[in-house]
Design a protein around this motif. Structure first.
Motif, short mmCIF file in Angstrom:
data_model
loop_
_atom_site.label_atom_id
_atom_site.label_comp_id
_atom_site.label_asym_id
_atom_site.label_seq_id
_atom_site.Cartn_x
_atom_site.Cartn_y
_atom_site.Cartn_z
N LEU A 75 -37.23 27.99 29.78
CA LEU A 75 -38.62 27.52 29.83
C LEU A 75 -38.69 26.19 30.58
N THR A 76 -39.07 26.22 31.83
CA THR A 76 -39.27 24.98 32.58
C THR A 76 -40.70 24.96 33.13
N ASP A 77 -41.10 23.81 33.65
CA ASP A 77 -42.47 23.65 34.16
C ASP A 77 -42.44 23.32 35.64
N ASP A 78 -43.60 23.45 36.28
CA ASP A 78 -43.67 23.06 37.69
C ASP A 78 -44.48 21.77 37.82
N MET A 79 -44.75 21.38 39.04
CA MET A 79 -45.38 20.09 39.30
C MET A 79 -46.87 20.05 38.92
N THR A 80 -47.40 21.17 38.44
CA THR A 80 -48.78 21.15 37.96
C THR A 80 -48.83 20.82 36.46
N LEU A 81 -47.69 20.55 35.85
CA LEU A 81 -47.64 20.22 34.42
C LEU A 81 -48.75 19.22 34.05
N ALA A 82 -49.53 19.57 33.04
CA ALA A 82 -50.65 18.71 32.65
C ALA A 82 -50.29 17.87 31.43
#
Lengths: 200, 365
Positions: free
Chosen positions: B334-341
């Motif tokens: 589970l990782t996030d991208d650069m749109t992480l809010a």
């Protein structure tokens, strides 16, 4: 530092996301998007798209320039925090540039740079003299003889910041970590209900 | 055994700026290589509580320094890391935003994966960092901003059994300290004062004890304390030291009774599900209170559950728990991208109905 460093500049100090890339002594990419909210989500993808479009990657950067305001506190912090993280991650300097400097970039000195500070106030900076920027309610009384910089336009702001950062790098001046220009202190008041007197 | 995973964690959701590095080899105990926490108590002291704008300003200019300190303390360089984990909510949005943006910059600059962590999950997964607790375990999260009972079924799977419907107990300790001219943070100063007080002298309310379930309320307790204080000040022209100690002791006893009784209800619900290795874990600054901790341990024993209270530095806000939650998420892919809010509100239990702030901003907890 190479003689013609590759510098990324970005700014979210008002209702926009703006970025520019300086390389080989010229602006090779620039972008600006108007947006009232959502800069924190959009900023990095927007920069990535701009870099990729110009054939660059994050690791190609020699320095990062960032808008430190004055402007929207939250917006300024979005960019300043990202710039400080990016600089740390890349091992390159981050350089803070104010909107007041950026909109007067390329003008003959001395000149006067103004920006709306709301609540009837104006931010003002005289470029070409040593004084600090001020917040005033009478900008017209302030150095009326001087030419005035045009008000910031998101499309030209980031390119100007990149060029100013390049000039500062070339000077070899110390580069303190970028910090937001606030002018106003935090809106907070000490508690109204005083603490009781304590008796033995 | 798999390759070791080393993660940098960042935390800036309230008034502590924190960075930590945690390393884990599958099958071994995780290692906290460094954990730096820069508090801001002095900045907020004059205002009698955390001022969000002041906190946001401090986080923005301290976070990168904090990361450098954590790297130096751990003797680790950025290229030895496997990911960057950051608190992406819930919390004071200005601080959360500063952390998320700094983490995005770091992830972009290093090419490392970015992982957004729920601050509450950081607390709730701490028993796995410190004691290797296995799911499902019962968790009482009790701090300045939160108070809830959760059953942790998995790293992303929590059931909330109940929580506060108004103030958090830590907030009540802080407000009590403020009303009684004691220093902030209120937890330690009220606890110290209570030591020389008589807990039975003032009869303060135990809100919601008469109602079924695990929900709690602490705002009425604070109001009752204020009334007693005003009565004493009126009678004596000020607050006498012994009266203050008795008020503190009475307040602490009321909070303890409520938390103990609600823990009893939460435990009976949890034990009814027949967990393999019953564990009752606490986290949050209020669990540092020795009287509360002792009461909770006693209740835990009644139900035959192992009581876990992480060391104080891992009960209060810290970044080691964020790094650890990051390790758990990275292992789960589970990782996030650069749109992480950055999210001011982000309930851990997405299924149960909202308890607080069900307005347009969504559920707080």
């Amino acid at each position: 530092m190479p003689s013609d460093p590759t510098i990324l500049a970005f700014d979210t100090s008002a209702a926009h996301c703006a970025a520019a890339l300086l390389s080989g002594g010229r602006i090779v990419a620039a972008t600006a998007e108007e947006m009232g909210r959502g800069q924190a989500e959009r900023l990095m993808p927007m920069i990535e798209e701009m870099l990729a479009g110009a054939g660059f990657a994050w690791r190609d950067l020699d320095a990062v320039a960032v808008g430190i305001g004055p402007g929207n506190f939250t917006g300024i912090r979005i960019s300043v925090a990202a710039a400080r993280g990016l600089a740390l991650g890349l091992g390159v300097p981050a350089i803070g540039v104010s909107t007041l400097e950026a909109q007067a970039e390329g003008m003959a000195r001395p000149c006067l740079s103004l920006a709306d500070a709301r609540r009837g106030m104006t931010y003002a900076l005289v470029l070409g003299e040593d004084g600090p920027p001020v917040m005033t309610d009478a900008p017209d009384a302030l150095r009326p003889e001087m030419p005035r910089a045009p008000m910031a336009d998101p499309a030209t702001l980031a390119p100007a910041m990149a060029r100013i950062a390049a000039a500062r790098l070339a000077l070899g001046a110390p580069l303190p970590r970028p910090a937001p220009l606030y002018f106003r202190s935090a809106d907070a008041a000490p508690p109204k209900d005083p603490a009781p007197v304590i008796l033995p | 055994m798999s390759e070791p995973v080393t993660i940098l964690g960042l935390e800036s959701s309230c008034d502590d700026t924190a960075a930590a590095i945690v390393r884990h080899c599958d099958g071994a105990a995780p290692e906290i290589l460094s954990s730096v926490v820069l508090g801001q108590t002095d900045l907020h002291e004059a205002f009698g509580g955390v001022v969000p704008e002041i906190a946001a300003r401090a986080h923005t200019e301290k976070l990168d320094l904090c990361v450098e300190q954590a790297l130096a303390d751990a003797n680790v360089t950025l290229d030895q890391l496997d990911a960057i984990a950051v608190t992406a909510g819930p919390g004071l949005i200005g601080g959360v935003l500063a952390g998320v943006m700094l983490a995005k910059g770091l992830a972009a600059g290093t090419g490392l994966p970015l992982i957004g962590v729920n601050h509450l999950a950081g607390h709730a997964l701490t028993p796995r960092l410190t004691d290797g607790a296995s799911f499902p375990y019962l968790m009482l999260l009790v701090s300045g901003g939160h108070s809830q009972f959760l059953i942790a079924h998995g790293i992303d799977d929590f059931t909330r059994l109940g929580g506060t419907i108004d103030d958090a107990p830590g907030e009540a300790f802080d407000k009590t300290a403020k009303l009684l001219a004691l220093p902030q943070p209120g937890g330690p100063s009220v606890e110290a004062e209570a030591k020389s007080g008589d807990p039975t002298r003032f009869s303060l309310p135990r809100p919601l004890l008469d109602r079924p379930g695990c929900d709690m309320s602490f705002s009425g307790l604070k109001t009752a304390l204020l009334r007693e204080r005003d009565r004493l000040v009126e009678a004596h022209g000020g607050l006498r030291v012994q009266d203050r100690a008795d008020l503190c002791a009475g307040f602490q006893a009321a909070v303890t009774d409520v938390l103990a009784e609600k823990s009893r209800r939460a435990l009976s619900e949890y034990i009814a599900s027949n967990p393999f290795d019953p564990v009752f874990a606490v986290a949050g600054g209020v669990s540092a209170n020795m009287q509360i901790r002792a009461a909770l341990e006693t209740v835990s024993k009644e139900f035959g559950a192992r009581f876990l209270a992480p060391p104080l530095a891992l009960c209060t806000d810290n970044a080691a728990m964020i790094a650890w939650a990051g390790i758990e998420r990275l292992r789960a892919g589970l990782t996030d991208d650069m749109t992480l809010a950055a999210r001011p509100r982000w309930p851990l239990d997405q299924q149960s109905p909202a308890m607080l702030g069900s307005g347009k901003k969504g559920a707080k907890a």
